[in-house]
Design an enzyme around this catalytic site. Structure first.
Site, PDB file in Angstrom:
ATOM      1  N   GLY A 186      42.350 -48.448  42.410  1.00 14.86           N
ATOM      2  CA  GLY A 186      42.276 -48.530  40.960  1.00 14.86           C
ATOM      3  C   GLY A 186      40.876 -48.951  40.546  1.00 14.86           C
ATOM      4  O   GLY A 186      39.952 -49.013  41.365  1.00 14.86           O
ATOM      5  N   HIS A 446      20.982 -33.294  19.551  1.00 12.01           N
ATOM      6  CA  HIS A 446      20.395 -32.641  20.727  1.00 12.01           C
ATOM      7  C   HIS A 446      19.016 -33.237  20.995  1.00 12.01           C
ATOM      8  O   HIS A 446      18.233 -33.425  20.076  1.00 12.01           O
ATOM      9  CB  HIS A 446      20.260 -31.137  20.477  1.00 12.01           C
ATOM     10  CG  HIS A 446      19.552 -30.414  21.583  1.00 12.01           C
ATOM     11  ND1 HIS A 446      20.179 -30.083  22.770  1.00 12.01           N
ATOM     12  CD2 HIS A 446      18.263 -29.970  21.683  1.00 12.01           C
ATOM     13  CE1 HIS A 446      19.323 -29.457  23.554  1.00 12.01           C
ATOM     14  NE2 HIS A 446      18.149 -29.378  22.909  1.00 12.01           N
TER      15      HIS A 446
END
Length: 467
Positions: A186, A446
Site C-alpha cells: 500500500g 501551455h
C-alpha cells in the site's frame, strides 16, 4: 453544567481542524492530546515521510545529471542529517498547530482521555500527563483518536524498533540498513521502499494479492510495478507471509508463492500491513458505542449511536487519509454548530508519493465493469507531453473514466511526476459533477503536464489531438 460546547479527543489533522472550525463558529472548545499536537500525520506520518522522500528524490536525481547536460562528482549523503531534517519539518508544523490553538482560543489539555456516561454527551476523564486527573463535561464530544500500525504477532510480525519496524521506526532509525523486506504494498509500504531504495538499499516488497497497490486501478498498478522495478525495487506478489523470524544478522521472512515455500533474508523487515483503530481502552464498550471491525460506526454527519458523541478520521473507517479526516472534522463541527451541512461523502483522492507518484479518485476501470456500468475511457501518456519532455519527466500517463450514458466523470487515475499535485483538478470536477463537455471546454495552460489531463478526456471521446 457543561464546561465546553465541544471537546475533541485527538489533535491530528482531523481533530485540530475540527476544533478550529468549531471555534470559528463561536463554540467554546477544548482539545485533548496525549502526545504531540498534530497527531500521527504531522509527527510520524504524512509530513516527515514526505520530507524523507524529497531527500531521496534529490539524491537519486544526481545520477541523471548527464541527461540534462550537467555533471558533478563526489555525490554523497548524510543519513543522520536527512533524518534530522525530517524531524525538524515535523517539529515546525507541530509548533504551528500550537500557535493555531492559541489564536483560536482553544484550550489544550495534555493527557489521556477516557469516556464515561454523562448527560448531554459522554463525560471525558483525562489522566493528565503532569499528574492527576481532570473531569471535563461538554455538550458534544468528538473522537479523532486515529489508528496505529497493525501487528500480526501470530506470525512474528510485531515491531520491536530494531529488526522489525513499523512506520515510526522507519522514520527515525539510528542507522541505514543495507537490506530490507517490506511487507505490504500500500502507500506506506511503497513510500518507504522508494525512500530506502533511493539511498541505495536493497529492497524487496512482499504483497499478498497478485499485484502491488491493489486499491489502485489495475493498469496503473502494473505500470507502477514496472517503474519501481526499473529503479531496482524487487517484488513478490501473490505471496503469503507465514513466519517472520529474528536472526543474528536481521530477519528471515518465510513466504509461500504459488504453493512453493521461499525465504527472504534482510537486516530489517518493515511492517506495512494496515492499521488498527485506536478504539480500545477509551470506554466505548461501556457506553454501547457501535463498532464495525474495530472502527466506530457513524452516520452521514459523523454521529455515533450515542447522544452527543461524534467520530471522525481513521478511527471511523476507510479511507484512512488525513484529508478525509479534516473534511469530516469540519463537517461535524458545522453540524454541531447547527449548520445544515450536506452529506459528508465527497470524493476523496488517494496519493502515493513514491517515484513515480500515483494518484487517483473515483472508480477504477475494473470497479466500473464489475458494477456493469457502461463507460468511456481515455488515456494520455506523458511521453508526448511537451512540458514532460522538456523536464525529462516522461514516465507515466493519465487515465479517465466517464459514464457513457450521462457523460459524468466518475474516475481518474495517474502515474508520473508530481501527479499528486494534479489530481485535485479531477477531484474538483467530480465534486462539481462535471461532464465531458465541461472538461473538454477548459483551457489548460501551455506548456504544463496538466495538459495531459485535457488530452485524456478528449481521448475518451475520440478527440485526442497529440497522439
Amino acid at each position: 453544567m457543561s464546561d465546553f460546547d465541544l471537546v475533541v479527543i485527538g489533535s491530528g489533522p482531523g481533530g485540530y481542524v475540527a476544533a478550529i472550525r468549531a471555534s470559528q463558529l463561536g463554540l467554546k472548545v477544548a482539545i485533548v492530546e496525549r502526545e504531540n499536537l498534530g497527531g500521527i500525520c504531522l509527527n510520524w506520518g504524512c509530513i516527515p515521510t514526505k520530507a524523507l522522500l524529497k531527500s531521496g528524490e534529490k539524491f537519486e536525481s544526481l545520477s541523471h545529471l548527464k541527461e540534462y547536460g550537467l555533471s558533478a562528482s563526489g555525490a554523497s549523503f548524510d543519513f543522520d542529517a536527512i533524518i534530522q531534517r525530517s524531524r525538524g519539518v515535523a517539529k515546525q508544523l507541530t509548533q504551528g498547530v500550537g500557535f493555531l490553538m492559541k489564536k483560536n482560543k482553544i484550550e489544550v489539555i495534555e493527557g489521556t482521555a477516557k469516556l464515561e456516561k454523562g448527560t448531554a454527551a459522554p463525560q471525558v476523564v483525562v489522566t493528565l500527563n503532569k499528574g492527576g486527573e481532570r473531569i471535563v463535561n461538554a455538550k458534544n464530544v468528538m473522537l479523532a483518536v486515529g489508528a496505529r500500525a497493525r501487528a500480526l504477532p501470530q506470525i512474528g510480525l510485531e515491531a520491536d524498533g530494531d529488526k522489525i519496524w513499523a512506520y515510526r521506526d522507519a522514520l527515525a532509525p539510528k542507522k541505514l540498513p543495507k537490506t530490507f523486506v517490506v511487507i505490504g504494498s500500500g502507500a506506506i509500504g511503497i513510500e518507504f521502499a522508494s525512500f530506502y531504495r533511493a539511498l541505495g538499499a536493497d529492497v524487496t516488497v512482499v504483497e499478498a494479492v497478485d499485484r502491488i497497490m491493489p486499491v489502485e486501478d489495475e493498469e496503473v498498478s502494473k505500470a507502477a510495478q514496472k517503474g519501481f522495478e526499473k529503479r531496482g525495487i524487487k517484488f513478490k506478489t501473490g505471496a503469503k507471509v507465514t513466519k517472520v523470524t529474528k536472526t543474528a544478522n536481521g530477519v528471515s521472512v518465510a513466504i509461500e508463492v504459488g504453493g512453493k515455500a521461499e525465504t527472504l533474508e534482510a537486516e530489517v523487515c518493515i511492517s506495512a500491513v494496515g492499521i488498527t483503530a485506536n478504539t480500545d481502552g477509551i470506554g466505548l464498550e461501556a457506553l454501547g458505542v457501535e463498532l464495525d471491525r474495530g472502527h466506530i460506526k457513524t452516520d452521514s454527519h459523523c454521529q455515533t449511536n450515542v447522544k452527543g458523541l461524534y467520530a471522525i478520521g481513521d478511527c471511523a473507517g476507510a479511507p484512512w487519509l488525513a484529508h478525509k479526516a479534516s473534511h469530516e472534522g469540519i463537517h461535524a463541527a458545522e453540524h454541531i454548530a447547527g449548520f445544515k451541512t450536506p452529506n459528508v461523502n465527497s470524493p476523496i483522492a488517494g496519493c502515493t508519493y513514491a517515484q513515480p507518484q500515483v494518484a487517483s479518485v473515483g472508480v477504477t476501470e475494473q470497479g466500473a465493469r464489475e458494477a456493469k456500468r457502461e463507460v468511456k475511457i481515455g488515456r494520455f501518456p506523458f511521453r508526448v507531453n511537451g512540458k514532460a519532455i522538456a523536464s525529462g519527466d516522461t514516465e507515466g500517463f493519465v487515465k479517465v473514466i466517464f459514464d457513457a450514458k450521462t457523460g459524468a466523470l466518475i474516475g481518474a487515475h495517474m502515474i508520473g511526476h508530481e501527479v499528486t499535485e494534479m489530481i485535485q483538478g479531477y477531484v474538483t470536477a467530480i465534486t462539481m459533477e462535471a461532464t465531458e463537455e465541461d472538461i473538454h471546454g477548459i483551457v489548460y495552460p501551455h506548456p504544463t503536464m496538466s495538459e495531459a489531463m485535457h488530452e485524456a478526456a478528449l481521448d475518451a471521446y475520440g478527440r485526442v489531438i497529440h497522439i
